[in-house]
Design a protein around this motif. Structure first.
Motif, short mmCIF file in Angstrom:
data_model
loop_
_atom_site.label_atom_id
_atom_site.label_comp_id
_atom_site.label_asym_id
_atom_site.label_seq_id
_atom_site.Cartn_x
_atom_site.Cartn_y
_atom_site.Cartn_z
N LYS A 1 -5.70 45.46 115.94
CA LYS A 1 -6.38 46.15 117.01
C LYS A 1 -6.89 47.54 116.54
O LYS A 1 -7.95 48.02 117.11
CB LYS A 1 -5.18 46.26 118.02
CG LYS A 1 -4.12 47.17 117.54
CD LYS A 1 -3.11 47.01 118.74
CE LYS A 1 -2.09 46.09 118.62
NZ LYS A 1 -1.17 45.61 119.43
N ASP B 1 -3.62 39.57 120.22
CA ASP B 1 -3.01 40.42 120.99
C ASP B 1 -2.46 39.77 122.29
O ASP B 1 -3.56 39.38 123.08
CB ASP B 1 -3.48 41.80 121.15
CG ASP B 1 -2.55 42.85 121.08
OD1 ASP B 1 -1.34 42.55 121.05
OD2 ASP B 1 -2.79 44.10 121.05
N GLU C 1 -1.27 40.46 125.15
CA GLU C 1 -1.80 41.03 126.43
C GLU C 1 -3.35 40.79 126.50
O GLU C 1 -3.90 40.35 127.77
CB GLU C 1 -1.82 42.48 126.62
CG GLU C 1 -0.28 43.11 126.52
CD GLU C 1 0.26 43.04 125.12
OE1 GLU C 1 -0.31 42.57 124.11
OE2 GLU C 1 1.54 43.42 124.89
N ASN D 1 1.46 51.71 120.86
CA ASN D 1 0.86 50.38 120.92
C ASN D 1 0.07 50.32 122.13
O ASN D 1 -0.79 49.37 122.24
CB ASN D 1 2.09 49.39 120.65
CG ASN D 1 1.56 48.24 120.61
OD1 ASN D 1 0.44 47.97 119.82
ND2 ASN D 1 2.06 47.13 121.33
N GLU E 1 -3.77 49.56 122.92
CA GLU E 1 -4.09 48.25 123.48
C GLU E 1 -4.99 48.61 124.58
O GLU E 1 -5.98 47.70 124.97
CB GLU E 1 -3.11 47.34 124.15
CG GLU E 1 -2.30 46.84 122.95
CD GLU E 1 -0.93 45.86 123.31
OE1 GLU E 1 -0.28 45.25 122.40
OE2 GLU E 1 -0.66 45.95 124.42
MG MG Z 1 0.33 43.30 122.30
#
Ligand code: MG
Ligand code: NDP
Length: 382
Positions: free
Chosen positions: A122, A147, A149, A214, A218
């Motif tokens: 990311k 990832d 999400e 994090n 994101e």
């Molecule tokens: Mg994640």
């Protein structure tokens, strides 16, 4: 047979990607890369028989070359080697599972060579989202999120239009220090910060989860992947990590993606999209998981998340400073050289001293990354 390369094959995402590959029909790994863990890379070579591997650390690359003499595997070294893996002619997908913005050049190289990307790394999108997404568009390549999400959001969006999205709801476990006060965080040790309640991940992202940086990274990752502004991205604490994220549409409908917390599921989807395959991973049992709860994030105690919002709003090279400062500060925290509560403090200071470049080139971004490291190093020496 779909041929793939994995950058960062010895890490948490890298090893889980190899587990996923073992369970899938018709996928062959042809290239792998690591930083310096040649013991594990050697095992992976025997098991998966790639054509080429790259070791970032040149000394370790030499050692691996002598160890596997006689095998039909080319061992490349340094960034040049990683770039060569990223562009292997026969590869269809490159899994970017290295940690940190060191992944930027290989990701761009893979995109330039028209490889689809299964993106775990990311930091690359945080630091250079505009450049990466434009390159992907220009080269007609897809970026599949790994990832959890973003994989969830990607799945919720299938069959829908971005125009109809009211907001993206990114869920966050809250990490090991959810509910703690700023005062409590002063006493936090490295060992406590490395103990995530729901996920077993590499050290850097585990600390990022404890600070909530994090989630900030994101949010920025979501902005670039889904071309959506900050006002339409909401972070929601969901301690059980069963709902991996949701999309709310203009008509009030909310679509969520649920499952046991297991990275192998989003990794598999990124590799097989749009198809789905049976797998042996644990399935959700609603009777066992019968309580799903939600909370607002605490931006005062977890200032890193707030700083990420600020960086995203400022745009330009500010997210690069946020990310580079975070990488430097977390590495220093892991060495035991600064306390948990100093993490946001140093990041904020670097951001305050940065003169933002509004429309940065790749060179600007790499320059600002170095500036950030130098700035912090000079402060730590003082
Ligand atoms: Mg994640
Ligand atoms: P790990 O630390 O477990 O693994 C990192 C990998 O990158 C290793 O293969 C490592 O090699 C390699 N690497 C490290 N530094 C360098 C370098 N300087 N040059 C080249 N290669 C390098 O990290 P994770 O697997 O946890 O995370 C990887 C990425 O995926 C991160 O961007 C993270 O944010 C993201 N992610 C991870 C999740 C997870 O569950 N782990 C979930 C969602 C996203 P070596 O082993 O030789 O050191």
């Amino acid at each position: 047979m779909k041929k793939i390369c994995i950058l960062g094959s010895t890490g948490s995402i890298g090893t889980q990607t190899l587990e996923v590959v073992q369970n899938l029909p018709d996928i062959k790994v042809i290239g792998l890369s690591a930083h310096r863990n040649i013991d594990l890379l050697e095992k992976q070579i025997y098991q998966f028989k790639p054509e080429k591997v790259a070791v970032m650390d040149e000394q370790e690359a030499l050692r691996l070359r002598t160890r596997i003499q006689g095998l039909d595997v080319k061992v490349l070294a340094g960034m040049e080697g990683v770039l060569e893996i990223a562009q292997m002619e026969e590869a269809e997908i490159v899994v970017t599972a290295v940690v940190g913005m060191i992944g930027l050049r290989p990701t761009l190289a893979a995109i330039g060579a028209k490889k689809d990307i299964a993106l775990a790394n990311k930091e690359t999108l945080v630091t250079a989202g505009d450049i990466v997404m434009k390159a992907a568009k220009k080269n007609g390549v897809s970026i599949y999120p790994v990832d959890s999400e973003h994989s969830a959001i990607f799945q919720c969006l299938q069959g829908n239009q971005m125009n109809d999205v009211q907001q993206i709801i990114l869920t966050a476990s809250g990490g090991p220090f959810r509910g703690k006060s700023a005062e409590d965080l002063k006493m936090v040790t490295k060992e406590q910060a490395l103990c995530h309640p729901n996920w077993n991940m590499g050290a850097k992202i585990t600390i990022d989860s404890a600070t909530m940086m994090n989630k900030g990274l994101e949010v920025i990752e979501a902005k670039w992947l889904f071309n959506i502004d900050l006002e339409h991205i909401k972070v929601l604490i969901h301690p059980q990590s069963i709902i991996h994220s949701m999309v709310e549409f203009v008509d009030g409908s909310v679509i969520a993606q649920l499952g046991e917390p297991d990275m192998k599921v989003p990794i598999q989807y990124a590799l097989t999209y749009p198809k789905r395959f049976l797998n042996p991973y644990p399935k959700l049992d609603f009777m066992q998981r019968n309580t799903l709860t939600f909370e607002e994030p605490d931006l005062k105690t977890f200032r890193c998340l707030f700083l990420a919002y600020e960086a995203l709003q400022a745009g330009g090279t500010m997210p690069t400073v946020l990310n580079a400062a975070n990488e430097a500060v977390v590495a220093r925290f892991l060495k035991g050289k600064l306390s948990f509560t100093e993490i946001p403090k140093w990041i904020e200071e670097a951001m305050e001293h940065h003169e933002n470049i509004k429309h940065p080139s790749l060179e600007d971004i790499l320059y600002i990354e170095k500036w950030t490291y130098n700035y912090l190093e000079s402060r730590w020496k003082a």
